[in-house]
Design a protein around this motif. Structure first.
Motif, PDB file in Angstrom:
ATOM      1  N   THR A 408       0.573  -4.482  23.783  1.00  0.00           N
ATOM      2  CA  THR A 408       0.519  -4.035  24.864  1.00  0.00           C
ATOM      3  C   THR A 408       0.674  -4.602  26.298  1.00  0.00           C
ATOM      4  N   ASP A 409       0.426  -5.833  26.015  1.00  0.00           N
ATOM      5  CA  ASP A 409       0.506  -6.889  27.416  1.00  0.00           C
ATOM      6  C   ASP A 409       0.735  -8.201  26.836  1.00  0.00           C
ATOM      7  N   HIS A 410       2.041  -8.679  26.693  1.00  0.00           N
ATOM      8  CA  HIS A 410       2.344  -9.953  26.444  1.00  0.00           C
ATOM      9  C   HIS A 410       1.894 -10.984  27.170  1.00  0.00           C
ATOM     10  N   GLY A 411       1.392 -10.456  28.564  1.00  0.00           N
ATOM     11  CA  GLY A 411       1.137 -11.462  29.525  1.00  0.00           C
ATOM     12  C   GLY A 411      -0.175 -12.257  29.127  1.00  0.00           C
ATOM     13  N   LYS A 412      -1.036 -11.514  28.163  1.00  0.00           N
ATOM     14  CA  LYS A 412      -2.118 -11.932  27.869  1.00  0.00           C
ATOM     15  C   LYS A 412      -2.004 -12.923  26.470  1.00  0.00           C
ATOM     16  N   ARG A 413      -0.848 -13.096  26.037  1.00  0.00           N
ATOM     17  CA  ARG A 413      -0.599 -13.966  24.868  1.00  0.00           C
ATOM     18  C   ARG A 413      -1.303 -15.465  25.232  1.00  0.00           C
ATOM     19  N   SER A 414      -2.033 -15.867  24.139  1.00  0.00           N
ATOM     20  CA  SER A 414      -2.750 -17.236  24.219  1.00  0.00           C
ATOM     21  C   SER A 414      -2.202 -18.106  23.518  1.00  0.00           C
ATOM     22  N   MET A 415      -2.502 -19.419  23.991  1.00  0.00           N
ATOM     23  CA  MET A 415      -2.044 -20.678  23.529  1.00  0.00           C
ATOM     24  C   MET A 415      -2.620 -20.953  22.165  1.00  0.00           C
ATOM     25  N   LYS A 416      -2.113 -21.583  21.134  1.00  0.00           N
ATOM     26  CA  LYS A 416      -2.784 -21.870  19.834  1.00  0.00           C
ATOM     27  C   LYS A 416      -2.807 -23.476  19.244  1.00  0.00           C
ATOM     28  N   GLY A 417      -3.835 -23.736  18.959  1.00  0.00           N
ATOM     29  CA  GLY A 417      -3.828 -25.040  18.247  1.00  0.00           C
ATOM     30  C   GLY A 417      -4.886 -25.913  19.116  1.00  0.00           C
ATOM     31  N   ARG A 418      -4.881 -27.137  18.768  1.00  0.00           N
ATOM     32  CA  ARG A 418      -5.912 -28.109  19.507  1.00  0.00           C
ATOM     33  C   ARG A 418      -4.915 -28.463  20.495  1.00  0.00           C
ATOM     34  N   LEU A 419      -5.173 -28.326  22.040  1.00  0.00           N
ATOM     35  CA  LEU A 419      -4.296 -28.652  22.902  1.00  0.00           C
ATOM     36  C   LEU A 419      -4.579 -29.766  23.853  1.00  0.00           C
ATOM     37  N   THR A 420      -3.676 -30.289  24.352  1.00  0.00           N
ATOM     38  CA  THR A 420      -3.802 -31.249  25.730  1.00  0.00           C
ATOM     39  C   THR A 420      -2.896 -31.219  26.402  1.00  0.00           C
ATOM     40  N   LEU A 421      -2.825 -31.966  27.542  1.00  0.00           N
ATOM     41  CA  LEU A 421      -1.877 -31.842  28.509  1.00  0.00           C
ATOM     42  C   LEU A 421      -1.169 -33.350  28.936  1.00  0.00           C
ATOM     43  N   LYS A 429       6.236 -34.052  35.974  1.00  0.00           N
ATOM     44  CA  LYS A 429       6.282 -32.965  35.248  1.00  0.00           C
ATOM     45  C   LYS A 429       5.110 -32.803  34.226  1.00  0.00           C
ATOM     46  N   TYR A 430       4.313 -31.708  34.343  1.00  0.00           N
ATOM     47  CA  TYR A 430       3.383 -31.275  33.075  1.00  0.00           C
ATOM     48  C   TYR A 430       3.890 -30.537  32.136  1.00  0.00           C
ATOM     49  N   ARG A 431       3.281 -30.738  30.880  1.00  0.00           N
ATOM     50  CA  ARG A 431       3.487 -29.674  29.753  1.00  0.00           C
ATOM     51  C   ARG A 431       2.315 -29.895  28.685  1.00  0.00           C
ATOM     52  N   THR A 432       1.908 -28.673  28.276  1.00  0.00           N
ATOM     53  CA  THR A 432       0.790 -28.519  27.182  1.00  0.00           C
ATOM     54  C   THR A 432       1.366 -28.709  26.071  1.00  0.00           C
ATOM     55  N   VAL A 433       1.002 -29.544  25.079  1.00  0.00           N
ATOM     56  CA  VAL A 433       1.271 -29.783  23.677  1.00  0.00           C
ATOM     57  C   VAL A 433       0.132 -29.589  22.693  1.00  0.00           C
ATOM     58  N   LEU A 452      -5.345 -35.036  30.336  1.00  0.00           N
ATOM     59  CA  LEU A 452      -6.473 -34.834  30.244  1.00  0.00           C
ATOM     60  C   LEU A 452      -7.522 -35.904  29.963  1.00  0.00           C
ATOM     61  N   ALA A 453      -8.697 -35.899  30.470  1.00  0.00           N
ATOM     62  CA  ALA A 453      -9.672 -37.190  30.453  1.00  0.00           C
ATOM     63  C   ALA A 453     -11.189 -36.476  29.634  1.00  0.00           C
ATOM     64  N   THR A 454     -11.967 -37.057  28.880  1.00  0.00           N
ATOM     65  CA  THR A 454     -13.178 -36.495  28.566  1.00  0.00           C
ATOM     66  C   THR A 454     -14.042 -36.473  29.621  1.00  0.00           C
ATOM     67  N   VAL A 455     -14.801 -35.450  30.084  1.00  0.00           N
ATOM     68  CA  VAL A 455     -15.473 -35.611  31.479  1.00  0.00           C
ATOM     69  C   VAL A 455     -17.072 -35.399  31.094  1.00  0.00           C
ATOM     70  N   PHE A 456     -17.261 -34.770  29.717  1.00  0.00           N
ATOM     71  CA  PHE A 456     -18.560 -34.557  29.459  1.00  0.00           C
ATOM     72  C   PHE A 456     -18.678 -34.554  27.774  1.00  0.00           C
ATOM     73  N   ASP A 457     -19.741 -35.244  27.362  1.00  0.00           N
ATOM     74  CA  ASP A 457     -19.942 -35.260  25.953  1.00  0.00           C
ATOM     75  C   ASP A 457     -21.248 -35.353  25.680  1.00  0.00           C
ATOM     76  N   ALA A 458     -21.686 -34.176  25.103  1.00  0.00           N
ATOM     77  CA  ALA A 458     -23.119 -34.163  24.276  1.00  0.00           C
ATOM     78  C   ALA A 458     -24.288 -34.439  25.395  1.00  0.00           C
ATOM     79  N   GLY A 459     -24.130 -33.783  26.522  1.00  0.00           N
ATOM     80  CA  GLY A 459     -24.923 -34.007  27.836  1.00  0.00           C
ATOM     81  C   GLY A 459     -24.554 -35.148  28.762  1.00  0.00           C
ATOM     82  N   ARG A 460     -23.789 -35.861  28.250  1.00  0.00           N
ATOM     83  CA  ARG A 460     -23.411 -37.047  29.193  1.00  0.00           C
ATOM     84  C   ARG A 460     -22.094 -36.781  30.019  1.00  0.00           C
ATOM     85  N   LEU A 461     -22.373 -36.779  31.232  1.00  0.00           N
ATOM     86  CA  LEU A 461     -21.274 -36.537  32.338  1.00  0.00           C
ATOM     87  C   LEU A 461     -20.581 -37.908  32.400  1.00  0.00           C
ATOM     88  N   LEU A 462     -19.328 -37.948  32.264  1.00  0.00           N
ATOM     89  CA  LEU A 462     -18.255 -39.216  31.755  1.00  0.00           C
ATOM     90  C   LEU A 462     -17.530 -39.610  33.131  1.00  0.00           C
TER      91      LEU A 462
END
Length: 479
Positions: A408-421, A429-433, A452-462
């Motif tokens: 009913t609304d393909h605009g709400k289609r979500s991406m799949k997989g473990r993603l990065t940019l 140019k950017y692309r999501t893979v 993308l960079a890891t900014v937070f991990d198990a309570g630690r602000l990186l």
């Protein structure tokens, strides 16, 4: 006094991450497949008013809500609430977080650097939890983390308005240094809460340095290591003018110049309390010498009427009284005086006013905009169509893609997989893979970088970025 759920005050609720969620999230740990062992979610803008977003505000949320540990008292609060509220409560899971991780949530959050301009339909944030005992945390945090839509949307709108104003300055002005002060935040009284003023007000300051939203300036200073993120000037409001009475309106204006007019200074005076046209005559008549003698700059604020019409009339009246000079672009710049428009200011009216001024031969130097409700309040999550969705789940030892695609609304289609940019090193140019990244002719080594960079991990602000760093990224393409 405590209520039935053991809450003594609202502050204890707001500081409890277990309660910073939607009710139905409490039951979700019982709804996933029994062999689920890890989860991956992401945040994106699925399009909207602007085709590019300025990423900002995650650091505030992480510092305020996820950098403190879960405690036994928080678990007791949440257990009492959810049991009375009609939802199951995963007490064992939360106590495991306390026992195993000292209360810090075992989630990994990756994000683009704040200040980065990213086209819509790209991943901006990813959240992953690979502890089988509490894998559901990657989705439980959605409610809190999704609120990043607000600072991103405010920052995005302000950045686009900066581009609009900058274009008119390039066309009509000899002085680009004034750009950071051309859009002033008037939004504090028009937002829904003090927290909104702080978060939205800080977001505006990525692109500008003028604000009357005190909490926004303080938030930017506090969360982003700035000594003073924005500035303001003495300004009249209607009460400080009308308190003198209509018969002494000119005395009220004269008092403003006497109190605040000084060489190099700026004083802003609202001038439509009774009759803007009479006030303009006074500024250019009996008050003119006081303005000139002060050595400062008078900023007149017309505060009612059709914005384009009133701004042009005000400029012409002040020019007739104080004079102007023609700059190298062939546009006129008023002497000693300026105008600030704070009524009816929104993205459309800013363009209309600047276009009308340019057509009339006035440089953009002559005006500053004050923006209130349209800056901090007249936006919502759908302005940029933000969503956070689960895109992968691990069942046993194997990752599986997850997505939605409503017929009913393909605009709400979500991406799949473990993603990065990824970002192309040469073109930007950017692309999501999806992970793992498969090298092919488009991803040869050296051409695409992880964005993308890891900014937070198990309570630690990186990552703990400064406002100066963020502004630098946001302005990187300005020449």
């Amino acid at each position: 006094m405590q209520n039935a759920q053991g809450f003594s005050d609202l502050a204890s609720i707001l500081s409890n991450p277990i309660l910073n969620t939607d009710s139905y999230k409490a039951s979700h740990f019982l709804q996933y497949p029994p062999d689920a062992s890890a989860m991956f979610s992401y945040i994106e803008s699925r399009g909207g008013r602007y085709e590019r977003t300025l990423f900002f505000g995650l650091q505030m949320l992480l510092k305020e809500y996820l950098s403190r540990p879960i405690t036994g008292a928080m678990i007791e609060q949440a257990r009492a609430f959810f049991s009375a509220h009609g939802e199951p409560f995963n007490e064992a899971g939360w106590r495991y977080v306390v026992q195993q991780y000292g209360g810090y949530l075992p989630v990994r959050i990756r994000a683009v650097p704040e200040g980065t301009i990213v086209p819509t339909h790209n991943v901006l944030v990813t959240v992953e939890c690979d502890d089988p005992r509490v894998f559901w945390l990657a989705s439980y945090l959605e409610t809190m983390l999704m609120r990043v839509w607000y600072p991103i949307t405010v920052a995005t709108q302000s950045w686009h308005l900066r581009q609009t104003i900058r274009a008119y300055l390039l066309k009509s002005s000899d002085d680009l240094s004034q750009l950071p002060f051309k859009l002033h935040d008037f939004g504090a009284r028009g937002v829904s809460s003090a927290e909104s003023a702080a978060i939205g007000g800080a977001a505006h300051l990525v692109s500008f340095m003028g604000s009357d939203t005190v909490l926004g300036v303080i938030a930017a200073n506090h969360y982003y290591h700035d000594s003073m993120a924005a500035f303001s000037v003495p300004a009249a409001e209607h009460s400080t003018i009308t308190s003198w009475g209509r018969e002494r309106e000119v005395d009220a204006y004269r008092n403003m110049i006497a109190r605040f007019g000084k060489p190099g200074g700026i004083v802003s005076v609202v001038s439509d309390s009774y009759d803007l046209f009479a006030a303009l005559n006074a500024w250019g008549g009996e008050l003119k010498q006081a303005v000139l003698d002060s050595g400062g700059t008078l900023v007149v604020r017309p505060d009612s009427g059709d914005p384009c019409t009133i701004v042009l009339h005000t400029l012409r009246s002040l020019e007739a009284s104080f004079g102007s000079k023609t700059n190298s672009k062939g546009r006129r710049v008023l002497d000693h005086v300026r105008v600030i428009q704070g009524d009816g200011v929104n993205p459309d009216s800013i363009v209309a006013i600047l276009a009308a001024m340019d057509e009339a031969g006035f440089a953009a130097d002559n005006i500053v905009f004050g923006m209130g409700g349209a800056l901090l309040q007249q936006i919502n999550r759908d302005t940029q169509r933000f969503a956070m969705k689960c895109s992968a789940i691990r069942l046993g030892d194997t990752w599986h893609d997850v997505s939605k695609d409503p017929v009913t609304d393909h605009g709400k289609r979500s991406m799949k997989g473990r993603l990065t940019l990824l970002r192309h090193r040469r073109t930007g140019k950017y692309r999501t893979v999806t992970l793992p990244i498969v090298c092919d002719e488009r991803t040869v080594a050296g051409e695409w970088d992880e964005a993308l960079a890891t900014v937070f991990d198990a309570g630690r602000l990186l990552v703990d970025a400064s406002l100066a760093e963020i502004r630098g990224r946001a302005y990187a393409d300005e020449v």
